[in-house]
Motif scaffolding. Sequence first.
Motif, PDB file in Angstrom:
ATOM      1  N   VAL A 182      12.598  25.026  10.582  1.00  0.00           N
ATOM      2  CA  VAL A 182      12.879  26.441  10.185  1.00  0.00           C
ATOM      3  C   VAL A 182      14.081  27.146  10.817  1.00  0.00           C
ATOM      4  CG1 VAL A 182      12.244  28.917   9.840  1.00  0.00           C
ATOM      5  CG2 VAL A 182      10.381  27.060   9.812  1.00  0.00           C
ATOM      6  N   ILE A 226      17.133  30.151  11.046  1.00  0.00           N
ATOM      7  CA  ILE A 226      17.757  31.410  10.514  1.00  0.00           C
ATOM      8  C   ILE A 226      19.366  31.504  10.718  1.00  0.00           C
ATOM      9  CG2 ILE A 226      18.130  33.838  11.190  1.00  0.00           C
ATOM     10  CD1 ILE A 226      15.108  34.054  11.971  1.00  0.00           C
ATOM     11  N   SER A 246      23.861  26.951   5.489  1.00  0.00           N
ATOM     12  CA  SER A 246      22.417  27.103   4.820  1.00  0.00           C
ATOM     13  C   SER A 246      22.366  26.185   3.776  1.00  0.00           C
ATOM     14  CB  SER A 246      22.379  28.561   4.146  1.00  0.00           C
ATOM     15  OG  SER A 246      22.699  29.683   5.126  1.00  0.00           O
ATOM     16  N   HIS A 252      13.760  25.114   6.051  1.00  0.00           N
ATOM     17  CA  HIS A 252      13.283  26.471   5.304  1.00  0.00           C
ATOM     18  C   HIS A 252      14.174  27.350   5.917  1.00  0.00           C
ATOM     19  CE1 HIS A 252       9.869  29.396   4.994  1.00  0.00           C
ATOM     20  NE2 HIS A 252      11.048  29.850   4.454  1.00  0.00           N
ATOM     21  N   PHE A 286      16.109  30.930   6.339  1.00  0.00           N
ATOM     22  CA  PHE A 286      16.109  32.407   6.152  1.00  0.00           C
ATOM     23  C   PHE A 286      17.672  33.143   6.120  1.00  0.00           C
ATOM     24  CE2 PHE A 286      11.916  31.739   7.201  1.00  0.00           C
ATOM     25  CZ  PHE A 286      11.216  32.811   6.620  1.00  0.00           C
ATOM     26  N   ALA A 309      19.982  35.621   6.665  1.00  0.00           N
ATOM     27  CA  ALA A 309      19.957  37.125   7.194  1.00  0.00           C
ATOM     28  C   ALA A 309      21.362  37.593   7.044  1.00  0.00           C
ATOM     29  CB  ALA A 309      19.739  36.631   8.763  1.00  0.00           C
ATOM     30  N   ARG A 347      21.762  32.884  -2.414  1.00  0.00           N
ATOM     31  CA  ARG A 347      20.434  32.195  -2.415  1.00  0.00           C
ATOM     32  C   ARG A 347      20.338  31.497  -3.679  1.00  0.00           C
ATOM     33  NH1 ARG A 347      15.621  31.617  -4.223  1.00  0.00           N
ATOM     34  NH2 ARG A 347      15.898  33.268  -5.564  1.00  0.00           N
ATOM     35  N   GLU A 381      14.974  31.819   1.941  1.00  0.00           N
ATOM     36  CA  GLU A 381      14.755  33.223   1.912  1.00  0.00           C
ATOM     37  C   GLU A 381      15.859  34.231   2.279  1.00  0.00           C
ATOM     38  OE1 GLU A 381      10.715  34.341   2.569  1.00  0.00           O
ATOM     39  OE2 GLU A 381      10.090  32.252   2.966  1.00  0.00           O
ATOM     40  N   LEU A 437      16.716  37.304   4.490  1.00  0.00           N
ATOM     41  CA  LEU A 437      16.153  38.367   5.476  1.00  0.00           C
ATOM     42  C   LEU A 437      17.096  39.405   5.663  1.00  0.00           C
ATOM     43  CD1 LEU A 437      13.989  38.767   7.707  1.00  0.00           C
ATOM     44  CD2 LEU A 437      15.397  37.410   9.406  1.00  0.00           C
ATOM     45  N   PHE A 497      10.318  38.736  10.626  1.00  0.00           N
ATOM     46  CA  PHE A 497      10.438  36.935  10.660  1.00  0.00           C
ATOM     47  C   PHE A 497       9.262  36.604  11.715  1.00  0.00           C
ATOM     48  CE2 PHE A 497      11.021  33.105  12.919  1.00  0.00           C
ATOM     49  CZ  PHE A 497      11.422  32.401  11.776  1.00  0.00           C
ATOM     50  N   ARG A 526       5.655  36.709  10.281  1.00  0.00           N
ATOM     51  CA  ARG A 526       5.354  35.617   9.066  1.00  0.00           C
ATOM     52  C   ARG A 526       4.773  34.377  10.080  1.00  0.00           C
ATOM     53  NH1 ARG A 526       8.696  34.729   4.672  1.00  0.00           N
ATOM     54  NH2 ARG A 526       7.261  32.902   3.961  1.00  0.00           N
TER      55      ARG A 526
END
Length: 281
Positions: free
Chosen positions: A9, A11, A24, A33, A35, A37, A48, A62, A64, A81, A84
Amino acid sequence: MIQDLRGRVAIVTGANTGIGKETSTALALRGAHVFMACRSQGKAEKARQEIQEVIGGQGRLEVLPLDLGDLESVRLAAQQFINRGLPLHMLICNAGLAGQKGITRSGFELAFGTCHIGHFLFTRLLMDTLRASAPARVVVVSSKAHRHVKDFSLEQVRQPTRSTGGIREYAHAKLANLLFVSELSHQLEGSGVNVYALHPGIVASDVWRSAPALLRGIIKPFMMTPEQGAATSLWCATSADCAQESGLYYEDCKRSQTSTLARNRQLAQELWDYSERCTAR
């Protein structure tokens, strides 16, 4: 080539454009995965969707919401975050700005407040999650512009941008990034969370959108593509070659030397203490 990142994961701040978007994309392509931000949910959602078209069924993306210039937004994003219940293996503090003038909503010079204070608080709020997710990495995008700073003063950071084009303040903010990484690496020593700072190169990205036209004209011929600029961020975030390193500075996917001021441990501690006081509730 980045290894398989399924189950990991990440960010990425400032992920809707430039280096952040390329970072990303690369992470998601390898199964992470991610996020994204970002301050603008609309722009982030558009990015995205564009990335999703590229990666197909690989990874997961996703949005954020995060405004680094607003400390309440930073607190809310971190809590969203944390709620989650997910691990966090890669925190990439990429968002930044150059050539803009002003003051953040939380009362800091624009570049310092966005590039340093916002990321400082966001990282601090996520430190327990990072520790629990170890091995994990924090990657901070700085700049070789930090070498232009000869005298760092905390008295300036509560004042609006003063220099022409905001370049002096940008250099101070990028030095703050390095001092933060230095002290953060000591704070996290032995935790399994490693910390990296880097210069991505002079990249043709939106970070320069508000810089004076003359400055943009001068540097444009020397600019790299965002994809090229993301290479060192990705290397620091994923490479086995630097897995045992922490608190260091990188250019072109290899270790580099910072300025003498950036290696001042006392100054790093002073900035850390100041940042803690400024972000305390």
